[in-house]
Each structure stands twice: as C-alpha cells, then as structure tokens.
Design an enzyme around this catalytic site. Sequence first.
Site, short mmCIF file in Angstrom:
data_model
loop_
_atom_site.label_atom_id
_atom_site.label_comp_id
_atom_site.label_asym_id
_atom_site.label_seq_id
_atom_site.Cartn_x
_atom_site.Cartn_y
_atom_site.Cartn_z
N HIS A 101 -1.92 -2.52 -9.73
CA HIS A 101 -2.95 -1.97 -8.84
C HIS A 101 -4.10 -2.95 -8.74
O HIS A 101 -4.42 -3.62 -9.72
CB HIS A 101 -3.47 -0.62 -9.37
CG HIS A 101 -4.14 0.18 -8.32
ND1 HIS A 101 -5.49 0.06 -8.06
CD2 HIS A 101 -3.66 1.07 -7.43
CE1 HIS A 101 -5.80 0.85 -7.07
NE2 HIS A 101 -4.72 1.48 -6.66
N ASP B 154 2.50 5.72 -6.55
CA ASP B 154 3.68 5.68 -5.69
C ASP B 154 4.98 5.68 -6.49
O ASP B 154 6.01 6.13 -6.00
CB ASP B 154 3.62 4.45 -4.77
CG ASP B 154 2.48 4.57 -3.79
OD1 ASP B 154 2.36 5.63 -3.15
OD2 ASP B 154 1.68 3.62 -3.67
N HIS C 18 0.88 -1.18 0.00
CA HIS C 18 0.00 0.00 0.00
C HIS C 18 0.91 1.23 0.00
O HIS C 18 1.74 1.38 -0.88
CB HIS C 18 -0.94 -0.11 1.20
CG HIS C 18 -2.07 0.87 1.27
ND1 HIS C 18 -2.39 1.74 0.25
CD2 HIS C 18 -2.99 1.12 2.25
CE1 HIS C 18 -3.43 2.48 0.59
NE2 HIS C 18 -3.81 2.14 1.80
N1 COA Z 1 5.46 -6.79 -9.62
C1 COA Z 1 5.49 -8.03 -10.15
N2 COA Z 1 4.39 -8.76 -10.38
C2 COA Z 1 3.20 -8.19 -10.09
C3 COA Z 1 3.09 -6.90 -9.56
C4 COA Z 1 4.28 -6.19 -9.33
N3 COA Z 1 4.26 -4.96 -8.81
N4 COA Z 1 1.79 -6.60 -9.37
C5 COA Z 1 1.08 -7.67 -9.76
N5 COA Z 1 1.95 -8.62 -10.19
C6 COA Z 1 1.60 -9.93 -10.71
C7 COA Z 1 0.95 -10.77 -9.65
O1 COA Z 1 1.92 -11.49 -8.91
C8 COA Z 1 0.09 -11.67 -10.48
O2 COA Z 1 0.91 -12.67 -11.06
P1 COA Z 1 0.40 -14.16 -11.14
O3 COA Z 1 -0.88 -14.09 -11.95
O4 COA Z 1 1.52 -14.86 -11.80
O5 COA Z 1 0.15 -14.57 -9.72
C9 COA Z 1 -0.37 -10.76 -11.60
O6 COA Z 1 0.62 -9.75 -11.71
C10 COA Z 1 -1.71 -10.15 -11.40
O7 COA Z 1 -1.73 -9.52 -10.15
P2 COA Z 1 -3.02 -8.75 -9.66
O8 COA Z 1 -4.07 -9.73 -9.33
O9 COA Z 1 -3.33 -7.71 -10.68
O10 COA Z 1 -2.49 -8.04 -8.35
P3 COA Z 1 -3.28 -7.75 -7.02
O11 COA Z 1 -4.56 -7.07 -7.28
O12 COA Z 1 -3.33 -8.94 -6.17
O13 COA Z 1 -2.23 -6.77 -6.33
C11 COA Z 1 -0.95 -4.92 -5.84
C12 COA Z 1 -2.25 -5.40 -6.47
C13 COA Z 1 -0.94 -3.42 -5.77
C14 COA Z 1 -0.86 -5.47 -4.41
C15 COA Z 1 0.23 -5.44 -6.67
O14 COA Z 1 0.15 -4.93 -7.98
C16 COA Z 1 1.57 -5.11 -6.05
O15 COA Z 1 2.04 -5.85 -5.19
N6 COA Z 1 2.21 -3.98 -6.48
C17 COA Z 1 3.45 -3.57 -5.88
C18 COA Z 1 3.19 -2.76 -4.62
C19 COA Z 1 2.67 -1.39 -4.92
O16 COA Z 1 3.19 -0.69 -5.78
N7 COA Z 1 1.66 -0.97 -4.16
C20 COA Z 1 1.06 0.33 -4.31
C21 COA Z 1 -0.29 0.20 -4.90
S1 COA Z 1 -1.00 1.80 -5.27
#
Ligand code: COA
Length: 377
Positions: free
Chosen positions: A265, A316, A226
């Site tokens: 996201h 971010d 987050h």
């Molecule tokens: N880096 C690498 N892989 C990522 C990723 C990232 N930042 N964000 C998503 N993925 C991958 C997931 O592991 C998933 O892979 P899989 O299908 O092989 O398991 C795929 O992309 C789809 O993920 P998704 O379902 O869209 O993600 P989510 O809704 O569960 O998670 C976040 C959303 C924000 C938690 C995630 O994108 C993340 O961890 N981002 C990094 C942290 C961040 O920047 N947070 C600020 C958010 S505003």
Amino acid sequence: MTDNPRDTHVRRGLVGVVADTTSISDVDPCRNVLLYRGYPASGLTARHTFLDVAHLLWTGELPDAAELATLERRERSLRTLDPACEAMLLSLPTDCHPMDVLRTAVSRIGAADPATADRSTDASADKAVELLAVLPTVVALDQRRRRGLDPIPPDPGLGHAENVFHMTFGEVPEPEVVRAFEIAMILYADHGFSASTFAARTVTSTRSDLYSAVVAALGALKGELHGGANEAVLNQFAEIGDPDHVDDWLAARLEAGERVMGFGHRVYKRGDSRVPALHTQMRRVAELRGGRDLMAHYEVLAGAMLREKGLRPNLDYAAGPLFHLMGFDTPLFTALFAMSRISGWTAHVIEQAAHDVLIRPVSRYDGKSRREVDAVR
Ligand code: COA
C-alpha cells in the site's frame, strides 16, 4: 520553496506530498487506523450500516433515527434506472469491462440531468444520494446481461445490501452474508486522497460538474494498482491453480519483477487497518459457502508474500475472495467497490468545491534543450 521547478525535488507519483487538508477521512499509518470523520472505520462495522456511514461522510455526523429514515426512504425511491439509460447499457458489448459500463452509465445520467451544472452543496448532496442509489442497479443489470438474464427491478422493501443481492441473483442470502457485504461497503467507503478520489477532486477543482468528477474517479479506480486489484486477486488464484504451486508461481513472478496484486500500500507500510475486519467476514462466509480451499490459497500466498517481500495484504486481497464466495463474477468486483466509494468521492467533491482552488502541479522538463526552428526548410 522556490518558484522554479528546476530547483525543487521531483516527487514522482506525488509520494509523500500533502496536497490539501480534508476532514472526511484520515488514513493514519502510524496508529494503523482509518478514521471516518473521527470514528474508526473498523469500529463502525460492529453495528452501523453503509447508509449510516454515507451520511457520516457527507454531513460530518452519524444520522439520528429520523435522518436515517429519510435517507433510507430517498435511497429506496431512487434505485430505478431511467429506461433510456437501461436500454443503452443493455446495448453495450458483453465483453467490455463492467467498469466501462458503470462509467458510461454515470456519463449518461449526467448528460440527462438538467441540474448537472448546479455545483451548489445542496445540489451535489442530492446527486450523491441519486448515484449511490442507482449504481447497484447498473452493476446488477450488468452481471445479469453477461449471463444472458433479464434485469430484476429493485425492491423498495429491501435494505441497500439486501437489494443488491435481490437484483443480482433474484434472492436474498443468509443474514451473515448480507452483513458481510454491508461491512465490505463500509470499509471501502473512503480512504483519504486515493488515486480515484484525487482524480475526482482534480476535476472538481476546475469547477467542472460532479458527474464528470465521478467519471474520472471510475476511470482511476479501474486500474489494477487501485480498485482493479480485487478482481486481479481472483485471477491470480486461478493462474496459480493449487496452493502447492504458490512458491513456484511467486518465485517466477518476483523474478520477472512483477507485482502481486492485493499486497502492499502507498500509505500503510505495516499492514492495512481495514483487513482484520474483512478477513473475519471472509472466513465466516467461507464456512457458509464451502470456501475451505480458497481460504487455504489465501493464507498460503499471504504467508509466502510476507516471507519473501515483507508485504501484507491490503483490503482488496480479502474483498476479492469474499465477493467470489458471495457469487459475484470476478469482473464485477471493482464495480462493487465503486458502489461503496461513490459515498466518499461525492463527499470529497463537495469539500473540494468549497476549497475552490485549482489543482495544477508543475513539472520539470527533461526533454531536448532549446533549439531554433530553421528559417528556411
Ligand atoms: N508485489 C511485489 N512487489 C511490491 C508490491 C507488490 N504488490 N508492492 C510493492 N512492491 C515492491 C515495490 O516494487 C518496491 O520494490 P523496489 O524497492 O525493489 O522497487 C517495494 O516493494 C516498495 O514499494 P512501495 O514504494 O511501498 O510501493 P508504492 O507505494 O509505489 O506502491 C502499490 C503501492 C499499492 C501501488 C503497490 O504496493 C502495488 O502495486 N500493489 C499491488 C496492487 C494492489 O494491490 N493495489 C491495491 C492497493 S489498496
């Protein structure tokens, strides 16, 4: 819909669950827009201030001149930290996380407020302004004590954003830098049922007090999935070292199944609607502050993530470099986010209190099947 959790689909992470209605903000991934009370957040960055937006989130309307003047007067009069609270914060270890300091400050402020238990809308609205006014004082004091410097008292002659720079660095920078900060505050102000907002609403739903809700929200915001992502972005750049190393670093990271902070996201799947406005500000400040290398790093990693994972930057990813170029220390970045989101959290606390329904999902048990306790050991 059945009452038996065994018959219902488990939505781990509450993915896709619509938990309640809200009239505060709308994150619309289809139109790729974020609306605050109906206004596009990026449109508000053109001419409005963060205090305009806070008023909008709290009351539903942008302030007229008299309302804005009243809010500004109140905000300027409420910036000073209680000396006992200041002394307590100065006594905290300098190697604890700034979000721990902020969380402790809000807890202390709540414990000292004789009106903590008053959950009426008027009382909550007063507390919202008080917290919005005083959080920057805490964050600035914290950055300075980590650098071995004495706190600088707030200056009631300065606007909200100008005063943040004054209290942190002892000077107000170029108007372009102040405006970029204001825009970051506007874009961070609210975002639907984010994890921290939902935490605040969950606490409020038990009829607990506003300070407890904000403490819970701060705890949720701290995590790197987050709000913690903005500081993690700068740590990643430091780890990569040189833009030429991006491909190798990224390959190793993805190979290890690790996430790259600042990308992806939960709601937006085709890019974060807030990024273009902040990206423009980041580039402007980079030109003023000699940030060409950092911008190269930014673009190379963004390009590689799009190529390798199809993922685009979230807010971010732009905010981290922007705060860095402004001179803030990396561990402070999430606390800067909190200084803005306090406006949204408190608006949600007021809305949730009016809904007055306990948030309490059910779980599906997947532990051991029923077994009997031995009658004799
Ligand atoms: N880096 C690498 N892989 C990522 C990723 C990232 N930042 N964000 C998503 N993925 C991958 C997931 O592991 C998933 O892979 P899989 O299908 O092989 O398991 C795929 O992309 C789809 O993920 P998704 O379902 O869209 O993600 P989510 O809704 O569960 O998670 C976040 C959303 C924000 C938690 C995630 O994108 C993340 O961890 N981002 C990094 C942290 C961040 O920047 N947070 C600020 C958010 S505003």
